[in-house]
Structures are given as structure tokens and as C-alpha cells.
Design an enzyme around this catalytic site. Sequence first.
Site, PDB file in Angstrom:
ATOM      1  N   HIS A  44      -9.864   5.793 -25.144  1.00  0.00           N
ATOM      2  CA  HIS A  44      -9.158   5.173 -26.046  1.00  0.00           C
ATOM      3  C   HIS A  44      -7.682   6.083 -25.866  1.00  0.00           C
ATOM      4  O   HIS A  44      -8.366   7.298 -25.547  1.00  0.00           O
ATOM      5  CB  HIS A  44      -8.643   4.800 -26.977  1.00  0.00           C
ATOM      6  N   ASP A  57     -13.294  -2.995 -29.755  1.00  0.00           N
ATOM      7  CA  ASP A  57     -13.422  -3.968 -29.154  1.00  0.00           C
ATOM      8  C   ASP A  57     -14.884  -4.100 -28.233  1.00  0.00           C
ATOM      9  O   ASP A  57     -15.777  -4.874 -27.502  1.00  0.00           O
ATOM     10  CB  ASP A  57     -12.489  -4.397 -27.550  1.00  0.00           C
TER      11      ASP A  57
END
Length: 391
Positions: free
Chosen positions: A268, A325
Site C-alpha cells: 500500500h 483487497d
Amino acid sequence: TGLITLDPGFVNTGSCKSDITFMNGEKGILRYRGIPIEELAEHSSFRETAFLLIRGILPTQKQINRFSVLLNDHSLVHEDMRDFYGNFPRASHPMGILSSMVSALRSFYPYLEDVEEEIDITVTRLLSKVRTMAAMSYKMSRGHRVVYPRPDLSYCANFLNMMFDSPVKPYEIDEEIVRALDVFWILHADHEQNCSTSAVRIVGSAMVNLYSTISAGIAALWGPLHGGANQAVIGMLSEILKEGTTVKQIVERAKDKNNPFRMFGFGHRVYKTYDPRAKIMKKMCDIVLSRLKLSDPLLDIAKELEEVALKDDYFIEHNLYPNVDFYSGIVLRAIGIPTKMFTVMFAIGRLPGWIAQWKESIDDPSSKISRPRQIYIGPRQTKYVPIEERE
Ligand code: CMC
């Protein structure tokens, strides 16, 4: 012109001041309007979280009742829009359909959005209709009868009903499943200046209408490096299941700099530790699967992949941890959402965040049209060459 500082990907550029969402990437903290995501996931509903993000405060009972009435009033989609759905090729990706349909809403509801009440109606209309439109595109893609929204159902229950009500329902929709969807959408509701939200702010800064602005956000979210990652994760886990690729091979492939492959659902831009949303989502996988009395081999593979990756030096050195996700697709699969629609589910969840960020930017008297500069590296002045003299 002054000195231009290049910052590819805006890694070190702050684009705005905002009081909507707080993130601390080192500690794995996420708060909406100051409230920790863990508390919202436990106590709030998606409808209430949407209100919180857009209005800045938790609603009173009276306010939430009023909001529910408005959401119900605006839940139907113009019948003429159905023809559009019918004319998309059957294999069209639902994200492409959704961004086109949201853009088309402007033609059906061409009101001015510069009056406060009009903005409220446009916002509620979007929140409510996007959910109806997503379910409608699913039903039509399957050749099934479209199910209308019902005023007696909550926001999430209504969506599940529009998706799955049929003589051959996959399961009985109950409180726990509705709760899982609530949590899924709460976790996705905002994430400060990510790619799609920045797209919304940039497009909105040209003072274009809200529908077109949100349509741009949906388009940005579609990408596999952003909202499309949830779909890509299932592809990756299925490859392990069906083609016998080992977990170790996937990890090695992700490390190989000559291979563009990335471990989807990992890493991320902001979180350099475990994504707080992924922690909640991981627990949700077990809750939903046990509620539906299902077992999903992909969950075992995901847990194994996580374990191997988190012990790997490359992943440790690069601070790569599961993001939201990684586990969300398993929850969505369990509740019957087709893989192709995963990113649409993300888009419905992110809508309150996009709207809140758009509202904040247009209400800010110091905001300007977004217009970055560049460093030109092309040829110096050259002469125009007539076509007969070109080589
Ligand atoms: N697998 C393998 N290597 C990775 C991964 C990954 N998933 N993510 C980052 N890296 C490596 C990258 O190769 C680079 O290595 P090096 O410095 O040795 O060249 C380093 O880590 C930094 O990567 P980056 O691309 O500069 O980082 P970024 O902040 O630009 O990218 C990201 C963030 C989310 C796009 C990236 O981590 C990624 O591609 N992840 C996979 C896709 C994914 O799961 N996306 C969903 C993000 S969360 C939800 C959302 O925002 O939509």
C-alpha cells in the site's frame, strides 16, 4: 515560471487540507471524522457512515430517519435507462457500464447543483441509484427480471434483495449477511487522497457536475492497481487452486524484478504495516463462511500465502502486508457476488467518500482548478516540414 519540483505519482505531494479521513500508515490507523474504523465496523451501518462522511457528524435519530426517507424516495432508476443496459454487449465489464450510467444520470436529472438543497438531493439520488443500477446491471447481464427496490428494507438488505430475489434464491438473506455487507461497505467508504478520490477532486475542480465527477472516480477505481485488485486477488488464488502453482512460486514471482507481476492484495502507498481494514475483513471471512455453512478453499490458500509472504525477507524489507483487497473477495464470493462485480461493490462503498471529498473541495474558498506543470523534455524549436520533403 518558478522552479518545478517533480514528484511522480505524487508520493510527497499534499493536494489539499481535509478534515474527513485520518490515516497513519506506520501504525495502521484509519479514522473517519475522528472515529476509528474498528468502532464504525462494530457499531455503525453503511448508511450512517455515509451520513457521517458527507455531513461531518453522526446523525441524530431524526436526521437518519429523514435520510432513509430520501434514500427510498430516490431509489428508482428511470425506466428509459433500462434500454441502455439492454444495449451493452452481454460481456461488458460492469465497471464500464456503471461509469457510463452514472454519467448518463446527468441527462436524466439536469438540475443545477449550486443550491444547497439541490446538492443534498443529487447526493442522495446518487447514493441510492448507484446501488439500484449495480443490481440492475447484474440482473440484466443474466437475462433475469429486474427487481425493484423496496422501501421496507435497509440500504444493504435492499441491495441484496435486488441482486438475489428470484424463485431460485442462492440463500435466505438474514441479519448476519446484511451485517457483513454493511461492514464491507463501511471499510471502503473513504481513504483520503487515493487515485480515484484524487480523480474526483481534480475533475470536480473544473466545476463539472457531480455525476460526471463521480463517473471519473469510478473509471479510476477500475484499474487493477486500485479497486480492481480485489478481482485480481481471486484470479491469483484460483490459479494456485486450479493450476497447481504453489504459494512459494507466487511469492517468488512477485519478487522477480524481470516479471511485472505483483502480489495482488499486498502493499500500500500509505500503510507500511497491516492494513486495519484487512484485519477486520479477515475475521469477516470466517464469520460469513460459517454463517452460510460454506467452506472456501481460496480462504485457506490466502491464509497460507499471507503466512509465507510475511516471513519472506523481500516482503519484510518492502513493508508489504495484506491490504483490504486481500480478503474482501472471499467475503463477496460467499455472499454470491460474481467476481466481475467486485470492483462495483468497492465503488458503491467508496461513493460517500468521493462525495464528501468533492463537497469539501468545492466548499473551500481557497480551492483552485487543478493544473499541475511538467518538465518539458521534447525537441527545441524545429521547423515545419512539408509532407513531400519528409523522409
Ligand atoms: N508485490 C510485489 N512487490 C511489490 C508489491 C506487490 N504487491 N507492492 C509493492 N511492491 C514493491 C515494488 O516492486 C517496489 O519494489 P522496489 O523498490 O524494489 O522497486 C516497492 O515495493 C515499492 O512499490 P511501489 O510500486 O513504488 O509502491 P506504490 O506505493 O507506488 O504502490 C501499490 C502501491 C498498492 C500500487 C502496490 O503495492 C501494488 O501494486 N500492490 C498490488 C495491487 C494492490 O493490491 N492494490 C490495492 C491497493 S489497496 C486498495 C486500493 O487502494 O484500491
